[in-house]
Design an enzyme around this catalytic site. Structure first.
Site, PDB file in Angstrom:
ATOM      1  N   CYS A  16      17.530 -12.683 -44.915  1.00 44.66           N
ATOM      2  CA  CYS A  16      18.911 -12.997 -45.322  1.00 44.66           C
ATOM      3  C   CYS A  16      18.932 -14.119 -46.359  1.00 44.66           C
ATOM      4  O   CYS A  16      19.704 -14.072 -47.322  1.00 44.66           O
ATOM      5  CB  CYS A  16      19.741 -13.397 -44.106  1.00 44.66           C
ATOM      6  SG  CYS A  16      19.848 -12.113 -42.851  1.00 44.66           S
ATOM      7  N   ASP A  17      18.085 -15.112 -46.154  1.00 44.56           N
ATOM      8  CA  ASP A  17      17.937 -16.217 -47.096  1.00 44.56           C
ATOM      9  C   ASP A  17      17.520 -15.664 -48.456  1.00 44.56           C
ATOM     10  O   ASP A  17      18.152 -15.955 -49.484  1.00 44.56           O
ATOM     11  CB  ASP A  17      16.892 -17.189 -46.536  1.00 44.56           C
ATOM     12  CG  ASP A  17      16.567 -18.349 -47.458  1.00 44.56           C
ATOM     13  OD1 ASP A  17      16.051 -18.121 -48.573  1.00 44.56           O
ATOM     14  OD2 ASP A  17      16.795 -19.499 -47.048  1.00 44.56           O
TER      15      ASP A  17
END
Length: 172
Positions: free
Chosen positions: A65-66
């Site tokens: 997600c980062d």
């Protein structure tokens, strides 16, 4: 009755259940009401007339997600003012703000689905087992019609960044 979809997605190989419809290219984008912060809301109509790249992530505090959010933040700088890049997760708004500050992410607008998961239900990405949103990408044109959709079959995989950005560029 709420639609449940099984057999379409996994988390580390384990089956998960998605709540909501499977949206397709050509569908009208469902309205949404998400939290910008604890007091302010954002809706689809707030971005009327813009091409919208919606990047849905389970939680900004995880590796994929980062990386996904950082990648679309970079893309946002080259897409211009007619495009808005939204990252949606069920993270609390102040956790999103903290993450963006620490990551130096300043071109993506983060919105939270934490209140009632209405985005997840409307876009067919709410994971029943975890009550977070499944990784997915939606490109919505200036008239709020969906022009590109990617539902990831495995939550831990990356989306096709290049295809999503190409779909946005075709609308400009």
């Amino acid at each position: 009755m709420v639609q449940e979809r099984t057999g379409v997605a996994t988390f580390k190989g384990n089956p998960i259940t998605l709540i909501g419809p499977e949206l397709k290219v050509g569908d009208q984008a469902p309205a949404f009401n998400l939290s910008k912060n604890l007091l302010e809301q954002a809706t689809l109509s707030d971005y009327a007339g813009k091409v919208k790249l919606i990047s849905v992530v389970p939680s900004l505090d995880t590796g994929v997600c980062d990386a996904q959010t950082r990648r679309f933040n970079e893309a946002a700088s080259e897409l211009g003012d007619d495009v808005i890049v939204l990252t949606i997760s069920a993270d609390l708004p102040f956790a999103q703000a903290r993450w963006c500050g620490a990551a130096g992410v300043d071109r993506v607008v983060t919105l939270s689905d934490y209140r009632d998961n209405s985005f997840g239900k409307a876009y067919g990405v709410l994971i029943k087992e975890f009550v977070i949103d499944m990784r997915s990408i939606f490109v919505i044109d200036q008239n709020d019609v969906i022009q590109y959709v990617e539902y990831l079959p495995e939550m831990a995989e990356h989306p096709d960044y290049d295809k999503a950005v190409a779909a946005v560029k075709q609308l400009l």
